[in-house]
Write a protein that holds these residues in place. Sequence first.
Motif, PDB file in Angstrom:
ATOM      1  N   ASP A 137       0.831  -1.213   0.000  1.00 15.29           N
ATOM      2  CA  ASP A 137       0.000   0.000   0.000  1.00 15.29           C
ATOM      3  C   ASP A 137       0.863   1.259   0.000  1.00 15.29           C
ATOM      4  O   ASP A 137       0.576   2.219  -0.721  1.00 15.29           O
ATOM      5  CB  ASP A 137      -0.942   0.006   1.208  1.00 15.29           C
ATOM      6  N   TYR A 138       1.912   1.240   0.793  1.00  7.44           N
ATOM      7  CA  TYR A 138       2.824   2.394   0.858  1.00  7.44           C
ATOM      8  C   TYR A 138       3.498   2.615  -0.499  1.00  7.44           C
ATOM      9  O   TYR A 138       3.580   3.746  -0.995  1.00  7.44           O
ATOM     10  CB  TYR A 138       3.873   2.137   1.948  1.00  7.44           C
ATOM     11  N   LEU A 139       3.958   1.540  -1.117  1.00  3.42           N
ATOM     12  CA  LEU A 139       4.637   1.660  -2.412  1.00  3.42           C
ATOM     13  C   LEU A 139       3.671   2.127  -3.499  1.00  3.42           C
ATOM     14  O   LEU A 139       4.013   2.970  -4.330  1.00  3.42           O
ATOM     15  CB  LEU A 139       5.255   0.322  -2.795  1.00  3.42           C
ATOM     16  N   LYS A 140       2.480   1.576  -3.499  1.00  3.11           N
ATOM     17  CA  LYS A 140       1.496   1.950  -4.515  1.00  3.11           C
ATOM     18  C   LYS A 140       1.112   3.415  -4.377  1.00  3.11           C
ATOM     19  O   LYS A 140       0.996   4.153  -5.370  1.00  3.11           O
ATOM     20  CB  LYS A 140       0.254   1.062  -4.380  1.00  3.11           C
ATOM     21  N   LYS A 141       0.942   3.860  -3.159  1.00  2.53           N
ATOM     22  CA  LYS A 141       0.573   5.244  -2.885  1.00  2.53           C
ATOM     23  C   LYS A 141       1.654   6.210  -3.372  1.00  2.53           C
ATOM     24  O   LYS A 141       1.354   7.328  -3.821  1.00  2.53           O
ATOM     25  CB  LYS A 141       0.344   5.424  -1.384  1.00  2.53           C
ATOM     26  N   ASN A 142       2.911   5.766  -3.291  1.00  2.32           N
ATOM     27  CA  ASN A 142       4.033   6.657  -3.635  1.00  2.32           C
ATOM     28  C   ASN A 142       4.727   6.256  -4.945  1.00  2.32           C
ATOM     29  O   ASN A 142       5.833   6.710  -5.218  1.00  2.32           O
ATOM     30  CB  ASN A 142       5.066   6.640  -2.500  1.00  2.32           C
ATOM     31  N   SER A 143       4.075   5.430  -5.754  1.00  6.28           N
ATOM     32  CA  SER A 143       4.729   4.904  -6.958  1.00  6.28           C
ATOM     33  C   SER A 143       5.108   6.001  -7.951  1.00  6.28           C
ATOM     34  O   SER A 143       6.157   5.927  -8.596  1.00  6.28           O
ATOM     35  CB  SER A 143       3.838   3.861  -7.637  1.00  6.28           C
TER      36      SER A 143
END
Length: 308
Positions: A137-143
Amino acid sequence: MKVYRELSEFTPLKNAVVTSGTFDGVHIGHQKIISRLLQAAKETQGESVVITFWPHPRLIISPDRENLRLLSNLDEKIVLLANLGVDHLIVLPFTREFSELSSEKYVEDILISGIGTETLVIGYDHRFGKNREGGFDYLKKNSERFKIDIVEIPRQEIDSLTISSTKIRNALQKGEVKVANELLGRTYSFQGLVKKGRQLGRTIGFPTANVNVSKKYKLIPATGVYAVKVHLRGEILNGVMNIGNRPTVEGTGITQEVHILDFDDDIYGETLKVETIDYIRPELKFDGVDALVTQINKDCEAARSILS
């Protein structure tokens, strides 16, 4: 496969397709992730990169680290990953200082600056950074900010395999080697130098190799008698292994004693690799040497039947 023992040894790539994890045992669940990594690298014309950690993080930060036993030491893990076709393996030294690295710093300093990650392949439950604060979720949010494409291996794919290194360890510690082998996708093995013991086996017609496993944290299966395959001098031989303290002959301490069927050479000082094929019986105390010899003959016949 190229292996790097420090991030500083690695030159960032133009199109790195990356995954990371401890990969203890490189079991069939791990193999699924590596397969997806290689597929993504092929689709993007990139190079596959696996990040792993040594020592195992639990050996550094977990209170039960003295009791932790591993399915694969680092050398074994390197061979297993190379056999899967990975291009690059980066072994990051895991320290307490490293464990305090924030998820932000992990992404920026390691994935982006250190490796040049363009695509990141992760399982739905993968966590990283201090207190395991980073994840899908963190990576997707900041992709977009990180400019990394995220490929998630969804829950249903991972859970359908119902695989974990812990489950395999538990199976081996119960002597359930066939279960462990199925979950690993291969036979569980260990290796060590043959050292001189009390040489009692030779006096009763069953010479044994006392296999000394030097890696402190390598998991040895439960006590008992096993049918095994023995790798020696480029050959694969059939054998019977007893793991235990040999109560009938007043043994002290747990040993791994392997009797190679139809073999009687002097192999002291040589390295044996032992594959655990099947569990035959628990270790027992017999009334005397004659009863022990009778049982060993039965064990050898059982092993021949299993290994034939």
